[in-house]
Design an enzyme around this catalytic site. Structure first.
Site, PDB file in Angstrom:
ATOM      1  N   LYS A  76      88.067  63.280  70.644  1.00  0.00           N
ATOM      2  CA  LYS A  76      88.629  63.790  71.901  1.00  0.00           C
ATOM      3  C   LYS A  76      87.654  64.819  72.463  1.00  0.00           C
ATOM      4  CE  LYS A  76      92.903  65.947  73.669  1.00  0.00           C
ATOM      5  NZ  LYS A  76      94.258  66.436  73.304  1.00  0.00           N
ATOM      6  N   SER A 151      98.090  64.391  75.860  1.00  0.00           N
ATOM      7  CA  SER A 151      96.815  64.502  76.517  1.00  0.00           C
ATOM      8  C   SER A 151      95.687  63.726  75.816  1.00  0.00           C
ATOM      9  CB  SER A 151      96.406  65.972  76.595  1.00  0.00           C
ATOM     10  OG  SER A 151      96.237  66.511  75.288  1.00  0.00           O
ATOM     11  N   SER A 175     100.721  65.794  72.060  1.00  0.00           N
ATOM     12  CA  SER A 175      99.566  65.062  72.594  1.00  0.00           C
ATOM     13  C   SER A 175      98.863  64.101  71.653  1.00  0.00           C
ATOM     14  CB  SER A 175      98.535  66.048  73.125  1.00  0.00           C
ATOM     15  OG  SER A 175      98.911  66.452  74.404  1.00  0.00           O
TER      16      SER A 175
END
Ligand code: GLN
Length: 483
Positions: A76, A151, A175
């Site tokens: 990420k 997210s 997330s």
């Protein structure tokens, strides 16, 4: 190659069926051909990946490879990577190249994993749909008109569409688990403190936790193993022994006490998702587990509590982005104040600004007691609910998210509806507990997730419980069409 699990890939690499270089080339080719439709990657680090693959191949030849040596993964874009841009999904950091690696990145690298690139995400991890990213939304591979969740949506969509074997994510209010659910993969948020936050760009420091997104619990055990452990560079890192997560995956579940909190099966829950969750619970019954009705009475306070605590912490954490030290600076400022105001005004997107404003307000002297202090008190009540529940049960189960993936644009102008996407995940962060989302049956052709919550440091138990389900069902093996 791309349909093999991490364990299978590892065996193939050791057996010499193909090299890590060939595997990495294959994944890079897939990213080139397929990511245009999905927008999972902010940065593809092809050259670095091939160099790392060559080193992995050497380790494999020398016979000192571990289970992750040569395995292609993605990070990420919130984890700092030296030499490769770390944007955090924001214009503010669009030009930021970190001088050091996050602990998670360093540990996975030491374990021999190969980083293919950095995945798209909601700006500063604020969102549940990946629509707040400066780099545009990520598309769900199951239906590209729909969101992948957020997210960590880029990581989840990349794993689901087989653009990498596994990925890292972070979970402040859901997330990792929510995008895992919406993309039909396995995602784990470990106990607060289990995974080092060093080099992981801070959103809300008392809630943030890194973890793996993979196709199965078995793969999650391999990634998690390399990510965890004490780190003196993170003052909240837990100095707790690290078990061998793969060793207990097969343990028998007879007598396991599963708590189903009635608050997680409320009127906000889509009935199809509810049925899919109960189908999974039935599988556990067949394995000899016992289902116990339980209650988490303060569940309704979780979202409002979170939306005071998280913005308060973010308003403080994000004050470092001032145009002077990191990232974006506006053109031709005419004073210091003008530089601060315009750099922040131009560098941050609307959701981040909303959070900073709410947080600054909640922390202001006149309102501190009414909001921040109150939120700390309700946070305690929420933790106590779990403490009491875990006196009677071993794990808690319920849905990960109240619905399957929603359409891009559907909730972007309605922050409250968007915030409710995390109604079943947020309390886990407030209490600091571990949780995992695993795919259940498809609902109208779209994935839904079963959430399993454990007591502190019970990651091994959660992986065991998740793995047993995946041995008797094939929900986790479903692949979106066209990928
Ligand atoms: N969706 C939640 C938020 O917008 C949680 C995000 C997260 O876990 N990073 O804050």
């Amino acid at each position: 190659m791309h349909n093999k699990s991490i364990a299978q890939l590892s065996a193939s690499l050791r057996g010499g069926e193909f090299s890590s270089t060939e595997l990495v080339r294959h994944y890079l080719e897939r990213i080139k051909n397929l990511d245009e439709r999905l927008n999972c990657f902010v940065t593809v680090a092809g050259d670095q990946a091939l160099q790392a693959a060559e080193m992995a191949d050497q380790r494999l030849r020398e016979g000192n490879a571990g289970p992750l040596t040569g395995i292609p993964i993605a990070h990420k874009d919130i984890f700092c990577t030296s030499g490769v841009k770390t944007s955090c999904g924001s214009r503010m950091l669009d030009n930021f190249v970190s001088p050091y690696d996050a602990t998670v990145v360093e540990r996975l690298q030491n374990a021999g994993a190969v980083m293919l690139g950095k995945t798209n995400m909601d700006e500063f991890a604020m969102g549940s749909s990946n629509e707040t990213s400066y780099y545009g939304p990520v598309h769900n591979p199951w239906d590209t008109d729909r969101v992948p969740g957020g997210s960590s949506g880029g990581s989840a969509a990349a794993v689901a569409s087989r653009l990498c074997s596994g990925a890292t994510g972070t979970d402040t209010g859901g997330s990792i688990r929510q995008p895992a659910a919406l993309c039909g993969i396995t995602g784990m948020k470990p106990t607060y403190g289990r995974v080092s936050r060093y080099g992981m760009i801070a959103f809300a420091s008392s809630l943030d936790q890194g973890g793996p997104l993979t196709r199965s619990a078995e793969d999650a055990a391999h990634l998690l193993q390399a990510m965890v452990g004490f780190d003196h560079r993170d003052s909240t890192s837990a100095d707790e022994p690290v078990p061998d997560y793969s060793a207990t995956l097969d343990e028998d579940l007879r007598g396991l006490r599963i708590g189903l909190p009635k608050e997680y099966f409320d009127e906000g829950l889509d009935s199809g998702v509810g049925d899919a969750v109960m189908a999974a619970v039935d599988e556990y019954r067949k394995m000899g587990a016992e289902v116990v009705d339980t209650t988490l009475p303060n569940t309704g306070l979780a979202v409002p509590t979170y939306y005071v605590v998280a913005p308060a912490e973010c308003s403080s954490n994000l004050s470092r982005f001032d145009g002077a030290r990191f990232g974006y600076r506006c053109d031709d400022p005419d004073s210091l104040e003008d530089m601060y105001v315009r750099s922040r005004g131009e560098g941050f997107g609307p959701e981040v600004k909303r959070r900073i404003l709410i947080g600054t307000y909640a922390l202001s002297a006149g309102y501190y007691d009414a909001y921040y202090l109150k939120a700390q008190q309700t946070r305690h009540l929420i933790s106590d609910d779990f403490k009491q529940a875990f006196d009677k049960v071993d794990v808690i189960m319920g849905p990960t998210s109240p619905t399957t993936a929603f359409a891009i644009g559907e909730r972007s102008n309605d922050p409250v509806t968007m915030y409710l996407s995390d109604i079943y995940t947020i309390a886990v962060n407030l209490a600091g507990l571990p949780g995992i989302s695993v795919p259940t049956d498809l609902v109208g052709g779209k994935p839904a997730g079963l959430q399993i919550i454990g007591n502190y440091f019970q990651e091994a138990k959660l992986l065991n419980v998740a793995h047993r389900l995946q041995q008797v069902t094939d929900w986790h093996l479903a692949v979106p069409e066209g990928f």
